[in-house]
Structure formats: C-alpha cells, structure tokens
Write a protein that holds these residues in place. Structure first.
Motif, PDB file in Angstrom:
ATOM      1  N   GLU A 104       0.827  -1.208   0.000  1.00  0.00           N
ATOM      2  CA  GLU A 104       0.000   0.000   0.000  1.00  0.00           C
ATOM      3  C   GLU A 104       0.863   1.260   0.000  1.00  0.00           C
ATOM      4  O   GLU A 104       0.586   2.217  -0.726  1.00  0.00           O
ATOM      5  CB  GLU A 104      -0.931   0.005   1.214  1.00  0.00           C
ATOM      6  N   ALA A 105       1.927   1.286   0.783  1.00  0.00           N
ATOM      7  CA  ALA A 105       2.820   2.447   0.822  1.00  0.00           C
ATOM      8  C   ALA A 105       3.486   2.666  -0.543  1.00  0.00           C
ATOM      9  O   ALA A 105       3.587   3.802  -1.012  1.00  0.00           O
ATOM     10  CB  ALA A 105       3.868   2.275   1.926  1.00  0.00           C
ATOM     11  N   ILE A 106       3.905   1.583  -1.197  1.00  0.00           N
ATOM     12  CA  ILE A 106       4.510   1.683  -2.531  1.00  0.00           C
ATOM     13  C   ILE A 106       3.508   2.246  -3.522  1.00  0.00           C
ATOM     14  O   ILE A 106       3.826   3.144  -4.317  1.00  0.00           O
ATOM     15  CB  ILE A 106       5.043   0.314  -3.005  1.00  0.00           C
ATOM     16  N   GLU A 107       2.280   1.732  -3.506  1.00  0.00           N
ATOM     17  CA  GLU A 107       1.253   2.205  -4.437  1.00  0.00           C
ATOM     18  C   GLU A 107       0.973   3.689  -4.231  1.00  0.00           C
ATOM     19  O   GLU A 107       0.814   4.440  -5.205  1.00  0.00           O
ATOM     20  CB  GLU A 107      -0.028   1.382  -4.284  1.00  0.00           C
ATOM     21  N   ARG A 108       0.940   4.143  -2.999  1.00  0.00           N
ATOM     22  CA  ARG A 108       0.707   5.562  -2.718  1.00  0.00           C
ATOM     23  C   ARG A 108       1.885   6.417  -3.178  1.00  0.00           C
ATOM     24  O   ARG A 108       1.710   7.514  -3.702  1.00  0.00           O
ATOM     25  CB  ARG A 108       0.414   5.765  -1.237  1.00  0.00           C
ATOM     26  N   MET A 109       3.101   5.912  -2.994  1.00  0.00           N
ATOM     27  CA  MET A 109       4.289   6.630  -3.463  1.00  0.00           C
ATOM     28  C   MET A 109       4.271   6.735  -4.986  1.00  0.00           C
ATOM     29  O   MET A 109       4.534   7.804  -5.551  1.00  0.00           O
ATOM     30  CB  MET A 109       5.554   5.911  -2.987  1.00  0.00           C
ATOM     31  N   GLN A 110       3.943   5.641  -5.662  1.00  0.00           N
ATOM     32  CA  GLN A 110       3.873   5.652  -7.117  1.00  0.00           C
ATOM     33  C   GLN A 110       2.799   6.626  -7.609  1.00  0.00           C
ATOM     34  O   GLN A 110       3.022   7.342  -8.590  1.00  0.00           O
ATOM     35  CB  GLN A 110       3.574   4.254  -7.661  1.00  0.00           C
ATOM     36  N   ALA A 111       1.665   6.668  -6.944  1.00  0.00           N
ATOM     37  CA  ALA A 111       0.590   7.589  -7.335  1.00  0.00           C
ATOM     38  C   ALA A 111       1.060   9.034  -7.218  1.00  0.00           C
ATOM     39  O   ALA A 111       0.788   9.861  -8.104  1.00  0.00           O
ATOM     40  CB  ALA A 111      -0.656   7.356  -6.478  1.00  0.00           C
ATOM     41  N   GLN A 112       1.777   9.348  -6.146  1.00  0.00           N
ATOM     42  CA  GLN A 112       2.291  10.705  -5.983  1.00  0.00           C
ATOM     43  C   GLN A 112       3.301  11.017  -7.089  1.00  0.00           C
ATOM     44  O   GLN A 112       3.294  12.112  -7.660  1.00  0.00           O
ATOM     45  CB  GLN A 112       2.925  10.884  -4.604  1.00  0.00           C
TER      46      GLN A 112
END
Length: 109
Positions: A60-68
């Motif tokens: 989840e943290a990776i996905e949020r970082m990628q979205a940013q």
C-alpha cells in the motif's frame, strides 16, 4: 513505473529530477493476530499474521508513493527506501519514499 533502490537504472538516463515522493500507511494490530503472536513467542517460529500485515502495508505504501510520483509526471522512482515507526500502542506507520524522476532509455541499451 520503474522502481529502484539504487540511484540510477542501467540503460536509462535521468532527464528530469522531480523531487522526493512518499507514501505511507498506518496499521493497527488485530487482536486475534496479537494473541497468536503471544503464543508463538512461547514456542518460537514465524509470526505469519504479522508477516502478511507488513507485506500488505509495504504494498500500500509503494502504491501511494507511485501515485504521488505519477501525479507530478514521473515515470520512475529511484533510491527507494522504507521506514517504520510506532504511532500509538498497537499501531505502526510504514513509509516508502524515494526520488521521482523522468527516465529515457539510452540508445543501444
């Protein structure tokens, strides 16, 4: 999106540096998992419930970082790191962060 824990990606050239991006999640322990973990502490072994919780948190943290990173025009995040911290009793934060960049494939690479 390409992710790397090193400062460059072989075969690519960094054409733009967009800055720091991050994604985080805060998760609380599940009472059932906590009970099972207490029992495992007695006999030893992997705490599979916690392993699953951490894997879900990292993803989840990776996905949020990628979205940013995508939102500011990046096609890669380099020098990716993870950090954890306790927020409250039974709750922890998992943070993924790195440098958002725009990469172009090198000719002949």
């Amino acid at each position: 999106m390409l992710l790397s824990n090193i400062e460059y990606i072989p075969g690519y050239t960094i054409t733009r540096h967009l800055g720091l991006v991050q994604g985080s999640t805060v998760r609380a322990k599940h009472a059932g998992r906590d009970l099972m973990a207490s029992l495992k502490n007695i006999v030893g072994g992997e705490l599979k419930g916690y392993t699953e919780l951490l894997n879900e948190s990292r993803q989840e943290a990776i996905e949020r970082m990628q979205a940013q990173a995508r939102s500011i025009g990046a096609n890669a995040v380099i020098n990716v790191r993870f950090s954890t911290s306790n927020i409250a009793a039974g709750a922890s934060e998992l943070l993924a962060y790195g440098t958002a960049v725009v990469l172009e494939k090198r000719e002949g690479a």
